[in-house]
Design a protein around this motif. Sequence first.
Motif, PDB file in Angstrom:
ATOM      1  N   GLU A  85      -3.890  -6.396  18.267  1.00  0.00           N
ATOM      2  CA  GLU A  85      -5.251  -6.853  17.980  1.00  0.00           C
ATOM      3  C   GLU A  85      -6.266  -5.748  18.257  1.00  0.00           C
ATOM      4  O   GLU A  85      -7.454  -5.899  17.941  1.00  0.00           O
ATOM      5  CB  GLU A  85      -5.580  -8.091  18.837  1.00  0.00           C
ATOM      6  CG  GLU A  85      -4.864  -9.363  18.393  1.00  0.00           C
ATOM      7  CD  GLU A  85      -5.184  -9.735  16.947  1.00  0.00           C
ATOM      8  OE1 GLU A  85      -6.374  -9.756  16.598  1.00  0.00           O
ATOM      9  OE2 GLU A  85      -4.238  -9.979  16.177  1.00  0.00           O
ATOM     10  N   ASP A  86      -5.800  -4.654  18.846  1.00  0.00           N
ATOM     11  CA  ASP A  86      -6.690  -3.526  19.159  1.00  0.00           C
ATOM     12  C   ASP A  86      -6.771  -2.583  17.957  1.00  0.00           C
ATOM     13  O   ASP A  86      -5.800  -2.417  17.215  1.00  0.00           O
ATOM     14  CB  ASP A  86      -6.172  -2.758  20.374  1.00  0.00           C
ATOM     15  CG  ASP A  86      -6.140  -3.632  21.616  1.00  0.00           C
ATOM     16  OD1 ASP A  86      -7.042  -4.477  21.752  1.00  0.00           O
ATOM     17  OD2 ASP A  86      -5.204  -3.477  22.428  1.00  0.00           O
TER      18      ASP A  86
ATOM     19  N   ILE B 202       3.956   1.636   2.673  1.00  0.00           N
ATOM     20  CA  ILE B 202       2.857   1.133   1.829  1.00  0.00           C
ATOM     21  C   ILE B 202       1.605   0.901   2.672  1.00  0.00           C
ATOM     22  O   ILE B 202       0.485   1.275   2.275  1.00  0.00           O
ATOM     23  CB  ILE B 202       3.256  -0.179   1.119  1.00  0.00           C
ATOM     24  CG1 ILE B 202       4.419   0.055   0.151  1.00  0.00           C
ATOM     25  CG2 ILE B 202       2.065  -0.777   0.378  1.00  0.00           C
ATOM     26  CD1 ILE B 202       4.066   0.834  -1.094  1.00  0.00           C
ATOM     27  N   LEU B 203       1.768   0.301   3.846  1.00  0.00           N
ATOM     28  CA  LEU B 203       0.622   0.017   4.719  1.00  0.00           C
ATOM     29  C   LEU B 203      -0.057   1.310   5.175  1.00  0.00           C
ATOM     30  O   LEU B 203      -1.291   1.396   5.235  1.00  0.00           O
ATOM     31  CB  LEU B 203       1.065  -0.810   5.932  1.00  0.00           C
ATOM     32  CG  LEU B 203       1.488  -2.255   5.639  1.00  0.00           C
ATOM     33  CD1 LEU B 203       2.047  -2.922   6.896  1.00  0.00           C
ATOM     34  CD2 LEU B 203       0.323  -3.071   5.093  1.00  0.00           C
ATOM     35  N   LYS B 204       0.741   2.328   5.483  1.00  0.00           N
ATOM     36  CA  LYS B 204       0.167   3.621   5.885  1.00  0.00           C
ATOM     37  C   LYS B 204      -0.601   4.256   4.726  1.00  0.00           C
ATOM     38  O   LYS B 204      -1.659   4.865   4.930  1.00  0.00           O
ATOM     39  CB  LYS B 204       1.278   4.563   6.362  1.00  0.00           C
ATOM     40  CG  LYS B 204       1.787   4.236   7.769  1.00  0.00           C
ATOM     41  CD  LYS B 204       2.854   5.216   8.207  1.00  0.00           C
ATOM     42  CE  LYS B 204       3.301   4.918   9.636  1.00  0.00           C
ATOM     43  NZ  LYS B 204       4.393   5.821  10.083  1.00  0.00           N
ATOM     44  N   ALA B 205      -0.065   4.106   3.521  1.00  0.00           N
ATOM     45  CA  ALA B 205      -0.751   4.643   2.337  1.00  0.00           C
ATOM     46  C   ALA B 205      -2.085   3.924   2.123  1.00  0.00           C
ATOM     47  O   ALA B 205      -3.089   4.550   1.761  1.00  0.00           O
ATOM     48  CB  ALA B 205       0.139   4.481   1.101  1.00  0.00           C
ATOM     49  N   LYS B 206      -2.093   2.620   2.359  1.00  0.00           N
ATOM     50  CA  LYS B 206      -3.334   1.846   2.221  1.00  0.00           C
ATOM     51  C   LYS B 206      -4.386   2.312   3.224  1.00  0.00           C
ATOM     52  O   LYS B 206      -5.558   2.499   2.872  1.00  0.00           O
ATOM     53  CB  LYS B 206      -3.053   0.349   2.427  1.00  0.00           C
ATOM     54  CG  LYS B 206      -2.392  -0.339   1.244  1.00  0.00           C
ATOM     55  CD  LYS B 206      -2.246  -1.824   1.533  1.00  0.00           C
ATOM     56  CE  LYS B 206      -1.608  -2.558   0.366  1.00  0.00           C
ATOM     57  NZ  LYS B 206      -1.469  -3.999   0.644  1.00  0.00           N
ATOM     58  N   ILE B 207      -3.972   2.496   4.464  1.00  0.00           N
ATOM     59  CA  ILE B 207      -4.916   2.945   5.501  1.00  0.00           C
ATOM     60  C   ILE B 207      -5.468   4.323   5.159  1.00  0.00           C
ATOM     61  O   ILE B 207      -6.668   4.588   5.314  1.00  0.00           O
ATOM     62  CB  ILE B 207      -4.242   2.958   6.895  1.00  0.00           C
ATOM     63  CG1 ILE B 207      -4.002   1.524   7.379  1.00  0.00           C
ATOM     64  CG2 ILE B 207      -5.097   3.718   7.901  1.00  0.00           C
ATOM     65  CD1 ILE B 207      -3.348   1.413   8.738  1.00  0.00           C
TER      66      ILE B 207
ATOM     67  N   TYR C 279     -11.277  -4.087   6.251  1.00  0.00           N
ATOM     68  CA  TYR C 279      -9.963  -4.202   5.607  1.00  0.00           C
ATOM     69  C   TYR C 279      -8.983  -3.229   6.265  1.00  0.00           C
ATOM     70  O   TYR C 279      -7.824  -3.575   6.540  1.00  0.00           O
ATOM     71  CB  TYR C 279     -10.107  -3.919   4.120  1.00  0.00           C
ATOM     72  CG  TYR C 279      -8.868  -4.138   3.292  1.00  0.00           C
ATOM     73  CD1 TYR C 279      -7.853  -5.011   3.687  1.00  0.00           C
ATOM     74  CD2 TYR C 279      -8.690  -3.456   2.085  1.00  0.00           C
ATOM     75  CE1 TYR C 279      -6.723  -5.200   2.925  1.00  0.00           C
ATOM     76  CE2 TYR C 279      -7.548  -3.636   1.310  1.00  0.00           C
ATOM     77  CZ  TYR C 279      -6.572  -4.507   1.735  1.00  0.00           C
ATOM     78  OH  TYR C 279      -5.444  -4.692   0.974  1.00  0.00           O
ATOM     79  N   ALA C 280      -9.459  -2.010   6.551  1.00  0.00           N
ATOM     80  CA  ALA C 280      -8.609  -1.010   7.214  1.00  0.00           C
ATOM     81  C   ALA C 280      -8.182  -1.494   8.601  1.00  0.00           C
ATOM     82  O   ALA C 280      -7.034  -1.290   9.019  1.00  0.00           O
ATOM     83  CB  ALA C 280      -9.358   0.316   7.323  1.00  0.00           C
ATOM     84  N   MET C 281      -9.114  -2.149   9.310  1.00  0.00           N
ATOM     85  CA  MET C 281      -8.791  -2.690  10.649  1.00  0.00           C
ATOM     86  C   MET C 281      -7.709  -3.766  10.550  1.00  0.00           C
ATOM     87  O   MET C 281      -6.780  -3.798  11.373  1.00  0.00           O
ATOM     88  CB  MET C 281     -10.055  -3.286  11.279  1.00  0.00           C
ATOM     89  CG  MET C 281     -11.059  -2.252  11.766  1.00  0.00           C
ATOM     90  SD  MET C 281     -12.527  -3.070  12.458  1.00  0.00           S
ATOM     91  CE  MET C 281     -13.396  -1.661  13.162  1.00  0.00           C
ATOM     92  N   ASP C 282      -7.812  -4.625   9.544  1.00  0.00           N
ATOM     93  CA  ASP C 282      -6.815  -5.704   9.370  1.00  0.00           C
ATOM     94  C   ASP C 282      -5.431  -5.129   9.094  1.00  0.00           C
ATOM     95  O   ASP C 282      -4.424  -5.604   9.636  1.00  0.00           O
ATOM     96  CB  ASP C 282      -7.234  -6.622   8.219  1.00  0.00           C
ATOM     97  CG  ASP C 282      -8.456  -7.467   8.562  1.00  0.00           C
ATOM     98  OD1 ASP C 282      -8.727  -7.644   9.770  1.00  0.00           O
ATOM     99  OD2 ASP C 282      -9.141  -7.939   7.626  1.00  0.00           O
TER     100      ASP C 282
ATOM    101  N   LEU D 242      -8.055   3.793   2.557  1.00  0.00           N
ATOM    102  CA  LEU D 242      -9.218   3.081   3.077  1.00  0.00           C
ATOM    103  C   LEU D 242     -10.080   3.959   3.974  1.00  0.00           C
ATOM    104  O   LEU D 242     -11.294   3.755   4.062  1.00  0.00           O
ATOM    105  CB  LEU D 242      -8.766   1.840   3.853  1.00  0.00           C
ATOM    106  CG  LEU D 242      -8.227   0.687   2.997  1.00  0.00           C
ATOM    107  CD1 LEU D 242      -7.516  -0.338   3.869  1.00  0.00           C
ATOM    108  CD2 LEU D 242      -9.350   0.021   2.213  1.00  0.00           C
ATOM    109  N   ASN D 243      -9.460   4.931   4.624  1.00  0.00           N
ATOM    110  CA  ASN D 243     -10.223   5.826   5.503  1.00  0.00           C
ATOM    111  C   ASN D 243     -11.270   6.642   4.736  1.00  0.00           C
ATOM    112  O   ASN D 243     -12.220   7.156   5.322  1.00  0.00           O
ATOM    113  CB  ASN D 243      -9.279   6.774   6.252  1.00  0.00           C
ATOM    114  CG  ASN D 243      -8.533   6.048   7.370  1.00  0.00           C
ATOM    115  OD1 ASN D 243      -8.976   4.999   7.846  1.00  0.00           O
ATOM    116  ND2 ASN D 243      -7.406   6.602   7.782  1.00  0.00           N
TER     117      ASN D 243
END
Length: 437
Positions: free
Chosen positions: A65-66, A37-42, A53-56, A45-46
């Motif tokens: 944190e990088d 799900i997180l990969k789909a969100k990124i 939001y994409a950074m978070d 967002l790209n």
Amino acid sequence: MATHDLTPRIAPNLDRHLVFPLLEFLQERQLYPDEQILKAKIELLNKTNMVDYAMDIHKSLYHTEDVPQDMVERRAEVVARLKALEEAAAPIVSFLQNANAVQELRADKQYNLQMLNDRYQIGLEQIEALYQYAKFQFECGNYSGAADYLYQYRALCTNSERSLSALWGKLAAEILMQNWDIAFEELNRLKEIIDSKNYASPLNQVQSRIWLMHWSLFIFFNHDNGRTHIIDLFNQDKYLNAIQTNAPHLLRYLATALIVNKRRRTQFKDFIKVIQQEQYGFKDPITEFLACVYVNYDFDGAQKKMRECEEVILNDPFLGKRVEEGSFSTVPLRDEFLENARLFIFETYCRIHQRIDMGVLSEKLNLNYEEAERWIVNLITTSKLDAKIDSKSGTVVMEPNHPIVYQQIIDHTKALSGRTYKLVNQLLEKTQTHAAR
């Protein structure tokens, strides 16, 4: 229950920002691994300007944190572009923030353009800058600002295609802010344009209707009268044809609305014919449940499908809306659906049998014996069922139900009137099409 998840079919018909609420729901229900799900969100967002939001999410996904250098560079680009658009739109934004100046605007767009140019040195270039600024704000996730600017842009715009694009953006912004009443108004406005616009190709019009129906799901399953409005829209010939041809998965939502909406039972017979036509081309537990009850009279199959339907509703982003009541969380649509589904099974079963064993009936209804007895007693006392319970034999005895001839004549006349109306409309449309050519 990801087997019956329609998100992969629905998402391509939505603005990418509208996909985020679906992903949030799927993440909450844990239908897919969190990492997926997180990969789909990124990935989504790209393609937007929501870089922070994409950074978070990147930090959460990779436990760091990088952030990648391309995200840092992308953020700098977004900030620079935002400032440039802000400057370009400054004259028109300043005018719109002046309440006294705005009062000078009239319904006549040509007058407004001339007045803005003469008195405020605002031309078409600045008005176009307002559109670009509003669009950029939307891509940044500032839906409130975008909705305001798009509304004001449409009041000034003379380009019909640009105005239509702005209306789609305004609708998306209102949905994302959960302003359901305003969103419903924009939806109707958009429908009127789609139905009356002369498209270069009929396929483009069909596609616009399909997009509209997908976007409407957010509104109809949150608006107070949404379950009635979805039947009004989806059941129109042009929209139902579009569903059957290009988006049969939307039958899940029309079926659910008809099942829980007791006032629309008159439209149920025609919908069952649609289910019968589509039962081999599209399979979904909710439509299969109706096929079991009304087409195949398979009550054992209906019982199994009813259990699947419950899972489908709980795991569907539109149907599975939860309501918090104190320390409890309920899904109202699930409860309404199951109550009406049992009633459908019971009514159909009773038409076939005059005396019904309570033990068999409780199995068909997915209830234990005592629950089934209480449920039937409640139906009898509320005059929903003309029957009596024989406690000695443990059976339900149905009273003979002779159809009233006058009512049958009225029903057939109504159906004939409806078919005549549809036929006249189709003939008029064909005549207008030939005349336009």
